[in-house]
Design an enzyme around this catalytic site. Structure first.
Site, PDB file in Angstrom:
ATOM      1  N   LYS A   1       0.837  -1.198   0.000  1.00 33.02           N
ATOM      2  CA  LYS A   1       0.000   0.000   0.000  1.00 33.02           C
ATOM      3  C   LYS A   1       0.879   1.258   0.000  1.00 33.02           C
ATOM      4  O   LYS A   1       0.684   2.167  -0.783  1.00 33.02           O
ATOM      5  CB  LYS A   1      -0.919  -0.028   1.229  1.00 33.02           C
ATOM      6  CG  LYS A   1      -1.853   1.134   1.311  1.00 33.02           C
ATOM      7  CD  LYS A   1      -2.834   0.987   2.472  1.00 33.02           C
ATOM      8  CE  LYS A   1      -3.544   2.304   2.712  1.00 33.02           C
ATOM      9  NZ  LYS A   1      -4.477   2.249   3.826  1.00 33.02           N
TER      10      LYS A   1
ATOM     11  N   GLU B   1      10.407  -4.814   4.567  1.00 36.51           N
ATOM     12  CA  GLU B   1      10.459  -6.221   4.136  1.00 36.51           C
ATOM     13  C   GLU B   1      10.176  -6.330   2.643  1.00 36.51           C
ATOM     14  O   GLU B   1      10.904  -6.991   1.888  1.00 36.51           O
ATOM     15  CB  GLU B   1       9.414  -7.065   4.882  1.00 36.51           C
ATOM     16  CG  GLU B   1       9.679  -7.282   6.355  1.00 36.51           C
ATOM     17  CD  GLU B   1       9.052  -6.221   7.240  1.00 36.51           C
ATOM     18  OE1 GLU B   1       8.809  -5.094   6.758  1.00 36.51           O
ATOM     19  OE2 GLU B   1       8.839  -6.520   8.431  1.00 36.51           O
TER      20      GLU B   1
ATOM     21  N   GLY C   1      -4.963  -1.881   5.006  1.00 43.20           N
ATOM     22  CA  GLY C   1      -4.187  -3.031   4.521  1.00 43.20           C
ATOM     23  C   GLY C   1      -4.879  -4.359   4.784  1.00 43.20           C
ATOM     24  O   GLY C   1      -4.986  -5.208   3.896  1.00 43.20           O
ATOM     25  N   ARG C   2      -5.400  -4.544   6.004  1.00 49.89           N
ATOM     26  CA  ARG C   2      -6.004  -5.835   6.350  1.00 49.89           C
ATOM     27  C   ARG C   2      -7.402  -6.004   5.768  1.00 49.89           C
ATOM     28  O   ARG C   2      -8.043  -7.031   5.972  1.00 49.89           O
ATOM     29  CB  ARG C   2      -6.008  -6.024   7.870  1.00 49.89           C
ATOM     30  CG  ARG C   2      -6.617  -4.870   8.631  1.00 49.89           C
ATOM     31  CD  ARG C   2      -6.207  -4.920  10.095  1.00 49.89           C
ATOM     32  NE  ARG C   2      -6.656  -3.747  10.856  1.00 49.89           N
ATOM     33  CZ  ARG C   2      -5.991  -2.596  10.910  1.00 49.89           C
ATOM     34  NH1 ARG C   2      -4.863  -2.444  10.248  1.00 49.89           N
ATOM     35  NH2 ARG C   2      -6.449  -1.589  11.625  1.00 49.89           N
TER      36      ARG C   2
ATOM     37  N   GLU D   1      -4.910  -6.593  14.738  1.00 47.46           N
ATOM     38  CA  GLU D   1      -4.395  -5.285  14.325  1.00 47.46           C
ATOM     39  C   GLU D   1      -5.517  -4.242  14.400  1.00 47.46           C
ATOM     40  O   GLU D   1      -5.274  -3.057  14.589  1.00 47.46           O
ATOM     41  CB  GLU D   1      -3.798  -5.347  12.907  1.00 47.46           C
ATOM     42  CG  GLU D   1      -2.848  -4.208  12.611  1.00 47.46           C
ATOM     43  CD  GLU D   1      -2.024  -4.393  11.353  1.00 47.46           C
ATOM     44  OE1 GLU D   1      -0.853  -4.815  11.432  1.00 47.46           O
ATOM     45  OE2 GLU D   1      -2.553  -4.133  10.256  1.00 47.46           O
TER      46      GLU D   1
ATOM     47  N   HIS E   1      -4.944 -33.065  17.493  1.00 48.41           N
ATOM     48  CA  HIS E   1      -3.809 -33.889  17.920  1.00 48.41           C
ATOM     49  C   HIS E   1      -2.655 -33.023  18.420  1.00 48.41           C
ATOM     50  O   HIS E   1      -1.511 -33.485  18.488  1.00 48.41           O
ATOM     51  CB  HIS E   1      -3.367 -34.786  16.766  1.00 48.41           C
ATOM     52  CG  HIS E   1      -4.475 -35.697  16.335  1.00 48.41           C
ATOM     53  ND1 HIS E   1      -4.697 -36.927  16.913  1.00 48.41           N
ATOM     54  CD2 HIS E   1      -5.471 -35.522  15.433  1.00 48.41           C
ATOM     55  CE1 HIS E   1      -5.767 -37.477  16.364  1.00 48.41           C
ATOM     56  NE2 HIS E   1      -6.262 -36.651  15.469  1.00 48.41           N
TER      57      HIS E   1
ATOM     58  N   LYS F   1       9.111  -0.875  14.187  1.00 47.02           N
ATOM     59  CA  LYS F   1       9.695  -0.525  12.874  1.00 47.02           C
ATOM     60  C   LYS F   1      10.789   0.527  13.046  1.00 47.02           C
ATOM     61  O   LYS F   1      11.868   0.424  12.471  1.00 47.02           O
ATOM     62  CB  LYS F   1       8.605   0.059  11.963  1.00 47.02           C
ATOM     63  CG  LYS F   1       7.676  -0.950  11.342  1.00 47.02           C
ATOM     64  CD  LYS F   1       6.798  -0.220  10.321  1.00 47.02           C
ATOM     65  CE  LYS F   1       5.614  -1.058   9.901  1.00 47.02           C
ATOM     66  NZ  LYS F   1       4.688  -0.325   9.038  1.00 47.02           N
TER      67      LYS F   1
HETATM   68  O1  F6P Z   1       2.454  -3.884   9.881  1.00 47.90           O
HETATM   69  C1  F6P Z   1       1.657  -2.811   9.610  1.00 47.90           C
HETATM   70  C2  F6P Z   1       1.170  -2.737   8.205  1.00 47.90           C
HETATM   71  O2  F6P Z   1       1.022  -1.388   7.918  1.00 47.90           O
HETATM   72  C3  F6P Z   1      -0.138  -3.491   7.972  1.00 47.90           C
HETATM   73  O3  F6P Z   1      -1.246  -2.807   8.410  1.00 47.90           O
HETATM   74  C4  F6P Z   1      -0.099  -3.659   6.505  1.00 47.90           C
HETATM   75  O4  F6P Z   1      -1.022  -4.604   6.059  1.00 47.90           O
HETATM   76  C5  F6P Z   1       1.333  -4.090   6.324  1.00 47.90           C
HETATM   77  O5  F6P Z   1       2.071  -3.307   7.255  1.00 47.90           O
HETATM   78  C6  F6P Z   1       1.905  -3.911   4.944  1.00 47.90           C
HETATM   79  O6  F6P Z   1       1.895  -2.557   4.541  1.00 47.90           O
HETATM   80  P1  F6P Z   1       2.114  -2.146   3.043  1.00 47.90           P
HETATM   81  O7  F6P Z   1       1.030  -2.736   2.218  1.00 47.90           O
HETATM   82  O8  F6P Z   1       2.098  -0.651   3.032  1.00 47.90           O
HETATM   83  O9  F6P Z   1       3.450  -2.679   2.599  1.00 47.90           O
END
Ligand code: F6P
Length: 550
Positions: A208, A214, A268-269, A354, A385, A514
């Site tokens: 987003k 990452e 995002g979620r 979240e 199990h 972060k």
């Molecule tokens: O970890 C926080 C967060 O902002 C989530 O809400 C989101 O889904 C995820 O990181 C990934 O964010 P982005 O789509 O901006 O890479």
């Protein structure tokens, strides 16, 4: 919040607490024995989707008190504000409109006076054209070979939704094979790319913000993998991107016709319905993706229009609140009896934790009671199990949510599906009924054990029972049912958030870690000495640097 509303809320919560102590059912076994209609009274159906909360410690009074609370918390008014595009995400000043992404009504939805539907349709059409091009082989890689594999690089909402749904929909896959990379751990991308041919692989960068460390790190690794194998010029043909930050994507070198946008009013979620769902569309095709949206829209319409006692997300939310805030259960297990929903618990973890893992109210005051529970789970029967021992005999009560389809996708293995169903029902029955000491003794005595052995072993074979569970059943896990199920959970989280009095749509709690990771990177790599760090962090840095030979 107006002081009158605050008083009503306080009064409703106090009434619920008093009811939990006295009026609420205490024993599920006897409650079922006393009321043969309990199932029909405490379950609801929307088409083939059944929600059964009869195995919870609730009665009509409980539900009526919960309904009073919902009224005091203005849940319906807040819901209407969300559907109307009002900026209900008050800490970020944004509307919350994932429901617009699956609005199939043909009616406009406006944000700041502007209809968002034409923009949504335009992106969906472009996604469909791109997916069809990949699926038919018309869109090729730089070596003129069709794309056989697609790797989605994203994390959190930019990974969990498409990864969960793509796995769930595997019987509908008839496009390129999908892979998902999320972790900053280089092992993830290394293992994923190891089996792939760059000439037939497309990489989607899903973020987003297009800043998430990452995702951007893995994206650069993938870019190098493509460029090393096929040349720098091939990059454009082997990448696509999904983001709201179109300027940043452009700078990465991805051509404009391969950039799929979405909007800041999509959390995002809550983004699987947007271009973040592109991997799913590539796997199952635009038509089935449309059915997925249809299912969610059907739940939206139901949530918007059904009166409270007949409203599935409302009831799921009210019972969830009852368990968390009034009964004091700190976690909830979600157990899909469906191997293809094995990523659903992880998906719901982000959706719920979240959203509702908050400690201040919408007004920024400390909350006066508990907020969202820990959400966790694994598919049944595997969980049986592993951790079900604790669910049945442990000292904590953990409400369980069972999800199961009446029919499987493998008619030739229908006997296995019947075994799956029997196991699912058996677990909820066992949690509810338990086994008394007398029953345990009688069972052992029937095995002709000596009396002393019966006495010694019986306590270990007692199940207290009286442990709540909710069961959700649909006919079959098809795209429509999946869309509807996810929307049910989204709205449940919404309902609970209103009852907790919190904003479900920000996530400031992920920021600190972060920031500190960015600060610690040069410390771990040795460029900077650790200073202003606690003794534990300093000790760990020193240990790691020594073990890494640095
Ligand atoms: O970890 C926080 C967060 O902002 C989530 O809400 C989101 O889904 C995820 O990181 C990934 O964010 P982005 O789509 O901006 O890479």
């Amino acid at each position: 919040m107006a002081s009158g509303q605050a008083k009503d809320l306080k009064r409703s919560i106090q009434a619920l607490k008093a009811h939990w102590k006295s009026g609420a059912p205490k024993n599920m076994r006897t409650t079922f024995a006393d009321d043969p209609k309990r199932f029909s009274r405490y379950s609801l159906q929307l088409d083939d989707l059944l929600l059964d909360w009869s195995k919870c410690l609730v009665n009509d009074d409980t539900l009526s008190l919960l309904a009073d609370l919902a009224k005091a918390a203005s849940v319906e008014a807040r819901r209407d504000a969300m559907f109307a595009g009002k900026p209900i995400n008050n800490t970020e000043g944004r509307a919350v409109l994932h429901v617009a992404l699956r609005n199939r009504s043909g009616k406009p939805i406006k944000v700041d006076g502007e209809d968002v539907m034409p923009g949504i349709k335009e992106v969906l059409d472009r996604m469909a054209a791109f997916s069809n091009g990949l699926r038919s082989g018309a869109i090729k890689g730089a070596k003129n070979k069709p794309i056989t594999d697609v790797v989605n690089i994203g994390i959190g909402g930019s990974d969990l939704g498409p990864a969960m749904a793509t796995l769930a929909m595997s019987p509908y896959h008839d496009g390129p094979k999908l892979h998902f990379v999320s972790n900053i751990d280089g092992a993830h991308i290394a293992d994923t790319l190891a089996g792939l041919d760059p000439a037939t692989t497309l990489i989607i960068i899903a973020s987003k913000t297009f800043t998430t460390i990452e995702t951007m790190t893995n994206a650069r690794t993938a870019r190098k993998w493509i460029a090393d194998a096929l040349g720098e010029k091939a990059v454009g043909q082997h990448f696509a991107a999904v983001s709201t930050a179109l300027d940043k994507v452009d700078a990465f070198g991805i051509p404009a016709d391969r950039i799929f946008g979405f909007w800041d009013w999509v959390g995002g979620r809550y983004s699987i319905w947007s271009a973040i769902g592109l991997p799913l569309m590539i796997a199952i095709g635009p038509e089935d993706f449309g059915r997925f949206l249809d299912g969610a829209h059907a739940m939206d319409e139901h949530f918007r229009k059904a009166a409270l006692p007949k409203n599935l997300p409302m009831m799921l939310g009210l019972v969830g609140y009852w368990h968390r805030a009034i009964s004091g259960y700190t976690s909830r297990a979600v157990i899909p009896y469906d191997q293809r929903l094995s990523r659903l618990p992880a998906y719901l973890q982000q959706l719920d934790m979240e959203s509702n893992g908050k400690g201040v109210t919408v007004d920024g005051k400390p909350v006066s009671g508990p907020t969202g529970p820990v959400v966790w789970g694994e598919p049944g029967t595997n969980g049986q199990h592993a951790f079900f021992q604790l669910l049945h005999q442990g000292t904590d009560t953990i409400p369980v949510e069972f999800i199961v389809a009446a029919k499987g996708h493998e008619p030739h293995l229908d006997n296995q599906h019947e075994m799956l169903l029997a196991n699912c029902l058996a677990q909820s029955e066992a949690l509810m009924k338990g086994r008394t000491l007398e029953e345990a003794k009688a069972q052992l005595a029937a095995k002709d054990l000596p009396k002393s052995e019966v006495k010694r072993i019986a306590p270990h074979r007692v199940f207290t029972g009286n442990r709540p569970s909710i069961t959700i059943v649909h006919d079959k896990l098809d795209p429509y049912a999946l869309g509807r199920l996810i929307a049910l959970y989204e709205h449940r989280v919404f309902v609970e958030a209103q009852l907790f009095g919190i904003n479900a749509f920000d996530q400031w709690g992920v920021e600190l870690g972060k920031e500190l990771a960015t600060e610690l990177l040069p410390v771990v790599s040795g460029e900077v000495k650790p200073k202003d760090k606690d003794a534990s962090t300093q000790g760990l840095v020193a240990h790691l640097r020594k073990r890494r030979g640095k």
